[in-house]
Design a protein around this motif. Structure first.
Motif, PDB file in Angstrom:
ATOM      1  N   LEU A 145       0.724  -1.170  -0.005  1.00 28.73           N
ATOM      2  CA  LEU A 145      -0.091  -0.043  -0.274  1.00 28.73           C
ATOM      3  C   LEU A 145       0.984   1.125  -0.070  1.00 28.73           C
ATOM      4  CD1 LEU A 145      -2.666   1.339   0.499  1.00 28.73           C
ATOM      5  CD2 LEU A 145      -2.296   1.321   2.685  1.00 28.73           C
ATOM      6  N   SER A 146       0.591   2.205  -1.302  1.00 29.90           N
ATOM      7  CA  SER A 146       1.517   3.231  -0.971  1.00 29.90           C
ATOM      8  C   SER A 146       0.700   4.516  -1.135  1.00 29.90           C
ATOM      9  CB  SER A 146       2.587   3.348  -2.127  1.00 29.90           C
ATOM     10  OG  SER A 146       1.773   3.146  -3.492  1.00 29.90           O
ATOM     11  N   LEU A 147       0.835   5.675  -0.369  1.00 26.09           N
ATOM     12  CA  LEU A 147       0.376   6.660  -0.271  1.00 26.09           C
ATOM     13  C   LEU A 147       1.186   8.152  -0.722  1.00 26.09           C
ATOM     14  CD1 LEU A 147      -0.148   5.022   2.618  1.00 26.09           C
ATOM     15  CD2 LEU A 147      -2.317   6.535   2.455  1.00 26.09           C
ATOM     16  N   ASP A 148       0.266   8.762  -1.663  1.00 28.64           N
ATOM     17  CA  ASP A 148       0.982  10.143  -2.109  1.00 28.64           C
ATOM     18  C   ASP A 148       0.596  11.258  -1.202  1.00 28.64           C
ATOM     19  OD1 ASP A 148       1.252   7.935  -4.230  1.00 28.64           O
ATOM     20  OD2 ASP A 148       0.849   9.607  -5.963  1.00 28.64           O
ATOM     21  N   ALA A 149       1.335  11.538  -0.280  1.00 26.05           N
ATOM     22  CA  ALA A 149       1.051  12.421   0.793  1.00 26.05           C
ATOM     23  C   ALA A 149       1.763  13.831   0.449  1.00 26.05           C
ATOM     24  CB  ALA A 149       1.556  12.136   2.158  1.00 26.05           C
ATOM     25  N   GLU A 150       0.621  14.750   0.007  1.00 24.10           N
ATOM     26  CA  GLU A 150       1.011  15.847  -0.489  1.00 24.10           C
ATOM     27  C   GLU A 150       0.328  17.174  -0.219  1.00 24.10           C
ATOM     28  OE1 GLU A 150       0.406  14.256  -4.407  1.00 24.10           O
ATOM     29  OE2 GLU A 150      -1.756  14.857  -4.403  1.00 24.10           O
ATOM     30  N   LEU A 151      -0.762  17.079   0.681  1.00 24.87           N
ATOM     31  CA  LEU A 151      -1.465  18.112   1.045  1.00 24.87           C
ATOM     32  C   LEU A 151      -1.972  19.159  -0.406  1.00 24.87           C
ATOM     33  CD1 LEU A 151      -0.608  18.966   4.471  1.00 24.87           C
ATOM     34  CD2 LEU A 151      -2.254  17.303   3.641  1.00 24.87           C
ATOM     35  N   GLY A 152      -1.537  20.440  -0.095  1.00 24.58           N
ATOM     36  CA  GLY A 152      -2.027  21.432  -1.170  1.00 24.58           C
ATOM     37  C   GLY A 152      -0.933  21.328  -2.311  1.00 24.58           C
ATOM     38  N   GLU A 212      -9.121  20.406   0.820  1.00 25.33           N
ATOM     39  CA  GLU A 212      -9.544  20.739   2.271  1.00 25.33           C
ATOM     40  C   GLU A 212      -9.487  19.550   3.091  1.00 25.33           C
ATOM     41  OE1 GLU A 212     -10.024  23.590   3.846  1.00 25.33           O
ATOM     42  OE2 GLU A 212     -10.062  24.906   2.007  1.00 25.33           O
ATOM     43  N   SER A 213      -9.509  18.293   2.255  1.00 22.04           N
ATOM     44  CA  SER A 213      -9.518  17.082   3.012  1.00 22.04           C
ATOM     45  C   SER A 213      -8.116  16.381   3.396  1.00 22.04           C
ATOM     46  CB  SER A 213     -10.421  16.125   2.131  1.00 22.04           C
ATOM     47  OG  SER A 213     -11.779  16.365   2.147  1.00 22.04           O
ATOM     48  N   GLY A 214      -7.271  17.117   2.718  1.00 20.46           N
ATOM     49  CA  GLY A 214      -5.830  16.505   2.779  1.00 20.46           C
ATOM     50  C   GLY A 214      -5.445  15.870   4.130  1.00 20.46           C
ATOM     51  N   ARG A 215      -5.723  16.885   4.987  1.00 14.93           N
ATOM     52  CA  ARG A 215      -5.301  16.643   6.679  1.00 14.93           C
ATOM     53  C   ARG A 215      -6.196  15.802   7.214  1.00 14.93           C
ATOM     54  NH1 ARG A 215      -1.966  19.226   9.810  1.00 14.93           N
ATOM     55  NH2 ARG A 215      -0.377  20.469   8.660  1.00 14.93           N
ATOM     56  N   SER A 216      -7.426  15.599   7.044  1.00 18.02           N
ATOM     57  CA  SER A 216      -8.442  14.675   7.617  1.00 18.02           C
ATOM     58  C   SER A 216      -8.061  13.209   6.879  1.00 18.02           C
ATOM     59  CB  SER A 216      -9.500  15.016   7.431  1.00 18.02           C
ATOM     60  OG  SER A 216     -10.192  15.132   6.196  1.00 18.02           O
ATOM     61  N   GLY A 217      -7.849  13.309   5.770  1.00 17.39           N
ATOM     62  CA  GLY A 217      -7.739  11.861   5.184  1.00 17.39           C
ATOM     63  C   GLY A 217      -6.252  11.339   5.646  1.00 17.39           C
ATOM     64  N   TRP A 218      -5.336  12.073   5.799  1.00 17.54           N
ATOM     65  CA  TRP A 218      -4.021  11.504   6.151  1.00 17.54           C
ATOM     66  C   TRP A 218      -4.169  10.992   7.670  1.00 17.54           C
ATOM     67  CZ3 TRP A 218       0.984  14.518   4.397  1.00 17.54           C
ATOM     68  CH2 TRP A 218       2.052  13.765   4.962  1.00 17.54           C
ATOM     69  N   THR A 219      -4.813  11.807   8.356  1.00 16.78           N
ATOM     70  CA  THR A 219      -5.031  11.035   9.904  1.00 16.78           C
ATOM     71  C   THR A 219      -6.082   9.810   9.962  1.00 16.78           C
ATOM     72  OG1 THR A 219      -5.065  13.479  10.583  1.00 16.78           O
ATOM     73  CG2 THR A 219      -6.287  11.812  12.019  1.00 16.78           C
ATOM     74  N   ARG A 236       0.710  23.901   3.359  1.00 18.37           N
ATOM     75  CA  ARG A 236       2.000  23.972   3.054  1.00 18.37           C
ATOM     76  C   ARG A 236       2.922  23.167   3.681  1.00 18.37           C
ATOM     77  NH1 ARG A 236       2.691  29.869   3.952  1.00 18.37           N
ATOM     78  NH2 ARG A 236       4.743  29.600   3.012  1.00 18.37           N
ATOM     79  N   PHE A 237       2.680  22.983   4.934  1.00 17.89           N
ATOM     80  CA  PHE A 237       3.499  22.408   6.107  1.00 17.89           C
ATOM     81  C   PHE A 237       2.924  21.411   6.768  1.00 17.89           C
ATOM     82  CE2 PHE A 237       4.094  27.106   5.876  1.00 17.89           C
ATOM     83  CZ  PHE A 237       5.704  26.945   5.248  1.00 17.89           C
ATOM     84  N   ALA A 238       3.497  20.526   7.274  1.00 14.58           N
ATOM     85  CA  ALA A 238       2.676  19.151   8.136  1.00 14.58           C
ATOM     86  C   ALA A 238       3.612  18.471   8.680  1.00 14.58           C
ATOM     87  CB  ALA A 238       1.912  18.276   6.826  1.00 14.58           C
ATOM     88  N   PRO A 239       4.646  19.080   9.458  1.00 14.95           N
ATOM     89  CA  PRO A 239       5.747  18.344  10.425  1.00 14.95           C
ATOM     90  C   PRO A 239       4.876  17.493  11.404  1.00 14.95           C
ATOM     91  CG  PRO A 239       5.635  20.617  11.062  1.00 14.95           C
ATOM     92  CD  PRO A 239       4.906  20.676   9.604  1.00 14.95           C
ATOM     93  N   ASP A 240       3.654  18.054  11.636  1.00 17.01           N
ATOM     94  CA  ASP A 240       2.927  17.198  12.704  1.00 17.01           C
ATOM     95  C   ASP A 240       2.477  15.655  12.018  1.00 17.01           C
ATOM     96  OD1 ASP A 240       1.252  18.784  11.048  1.00 17.01           O
ATOM     97  OD2 ASP A 240      -0.403  18.722  12.260  1.00 17.01           O
ATOM     98  N   LEU A 241       2.063  15.990  10.837  1.00 13.66           N
ATOM     99  CA  LEU A 241       1.482  14.790  10.225  1.00 13.66           C
ATOM    100  C   LEU A 241       2.584  13.819   9.910  1.00 13.66           C
ATOM    101  CD1 LEU A 241      -1.320  16.410   7.773  1.00 13.66           C
ATOM    102  CD2 LEU A 241      -1.514  15.289   9.825  1.00 13.66           C
ATOM    103  N   VAL A 242       3.590  14.199   9.430  1.00 17.34           N
ATOM    104  CA  VAL A 242       4.840  13.562   9.033  1.00 17.34           C
ATOM    105  C   VAL A 242       5.388  12.725  10.239  1.00 17.34           C
ATOM    106  CG1 VAL A 242       7.278  13.432   8.144  1.00 17.34           C
ATOM    107  CG2 VAL A 242       5.513  14.893   7.151  1.00 17.34           C
ATOM    108  N   ASN A 279      -5.699  12.742   0.182  1.00 15.44           N
ATOM    109  CA  ASN A 279      -6.843  13.574  -0.018  1.00 15.44           C
ATOM    110  C   ASN A 279      -8.045  13.144  -0.810  1.00 15.44           C
ATOM    111  OD1 ASN A 279      -5.848  13.830  -2.655  1.00 15.44           O
ATOM    112  ND2 ASN A 279      -4.173  15.110  -2.295  1.00 15.44           N
ATOM    113  N   ASN A 280      -7.814  11.640  -1.262  1.00 11.01           N
ATOM    114  CA  ASN A 280      -8.867  11.190  -1.880  1.00 11.01           C
ATOM    115  C   ASN A 280     -10.118  10.935  -0.891  1.00 11.01           C
ATOM    116  OD1 ASN A 280      -6.500   9.316  -3.922  1.00 11.01           O
ATOM    117  ND2 ASN A 280      -8.245  10.708  -4.746  1.00 11.01           N
ATOM    118  N   LEU A 281      -9.861  10.804   0.362  1.00 13.30           N
ATOM    119  CA  LEU A 281     -11.018  10.537   1.296  1.00 13.30           C
ATOM    120  C   LEU A 281     -11.458  11.889   1.679  1.00 13.30           C
ATOM    121  CD1 LEU A 281      -8.925   8.056   1.495  1.00 13.30           C
ATOM    122  CD2 LEU A 281      -9.439   7.907   4.115  1.00 13.30           C
TER     123      LEU A 281
END
Length: 315
Positions: free
Chosen positions: A9-16, A31-38, A92-98, A259-261
């Protein structure tokens, strides 16, 4: 490649960054990038599924001026970051998610998705830009104490593979016939065509781990109709690919963007797929791997086979 069947399973984690170069933005996905990541992190934890998280390097920064002086991108490449998104740091930034990926109990792989989502196959992406995109993402990962083995091309636009090899990347997600959409559903389900793929070492010494199935390739009205009279067609396809891997020593490689979610039904799709994968893994010898794990195993087997050929030749 002599082994039990496996699933990646691979995920393209890119947000904006996955959309910043587009004139018209898919606002629901942005708008869904962060919630989908979580959500994907939570589902992977619940079902103990290690995944390859291909992260845009810029997301690992805490802050920047939006200029990136000296980075050889075309003029205007970072304009949206400086203007429209100047006050939208969550794109633009996501150190918390990473950090969530790296701190997870599940053994995820951190891969590169370039520094700023440059498309490597475009004519305007020359070797200088490709090198800068790769090196900058590797530098930032190194600042986090992380090494990168695998690369996922933005929008699957493959190019400059030699530069990956020159910078220590060992594997990438390659292209293969996919089973997205109505035609793919017919091929994989009605015609029972295999969705298994075979990694191979390319001319640059990189291990190409091809994709089998994009998990959000059957959307819109067709999906709504299918779900109303039957069930989610992408769940059906994913289950078929998992079953094919479980019955063989082949590889099934599914992928998506967090962000597909964008709706609850997308969350349900991913839960159904990972729950099925977990069940089939418990019932069979099926394993779940990362791109880097497959590449390491494949490269090791290839070296053993090459050594055997040399020995036989000496005899």
């Amino acid at each position: 490649m002599d082994s039990v069947g496996s699933v990646v399973l691979s995920l393209d984690a890119e947000l904006g960054w996955g959309f910043h170069d587009l004139e018209r933005l898919p606002s629901d996905r942005v708008e869904s990038g962060r919630s989908g990541w979580t959500t994907m992190l939570e589902l992977c934890a619940e079902y103990d599924v290690p995944a390859t998280w291909a992260v845009v390097g810029h997301l690992m920064l805490d802050a920047c001026d939006g200029v990136h002086e000296g980075h050889p991108t075309p003029e205007g490449w970072f304009a949206r970051e400086r203007d429209e998104w100047a006050d939208r740091e969550e794109f633009r930034f996501a150190p918390d998610l990473v950090g969530g990926v790296l701190e997870a109990d599940v053994d995820h792989e951190l891969a590169s998705h370039s520094f700023s989502h440059v498309l490597f196959g475009r004519p305007e992406t020359d070797s200088e830009l490709a090198t800068a995109e790769i090196r900058r993402s590797l530098e930032i990962a190194d600042e986090w104490g992380q090494s990168i083995d695998s690369f996922v091309y933005p929008r699957n636009d493959i190019g400059h593979r030699e530069i990956l090899a020159e910078n220590g990347i060992t594997a990438y997600r390659g292209r293969s016939p996919t089973y997205d959409g109505v035609r793919g559903f017919v091929d994989s389900t009605v015609r029972s065509r295999s969705m298994l793929v075979e990694p191979e070492i390319d001319e640059h010494g990189l291990v190409d781990v091809p994709a089998s199935l994009f998990l959000f390739g059957f959307e819109g009205p067709a999906r709504t109709v299918a779900e109303s009279i039957w069930e989610d067609p992408m769940v059906v396809q994913a289950q078929r690919g998992i079953d094919q891997a479980a019955r063989s020593d082949g590889l099934f490689h599914m992928w998506l963007h967090p962000n597909n979610l964008t709706h609850e039904r997308d969350d349900r799709r991913m839960r159904a797929i990972l729950a099925y994968l977990d069940r089939r893994r418990a019932e069979t010898d099926l394993t779940v791997e990362t791109i880097g794990g497959v590449a390491h195993r494949f490269d090791a087997v290839s070296r053993i086979e090459d050594e055997a050929i040399v020995v036989d030749g000496d005899d």
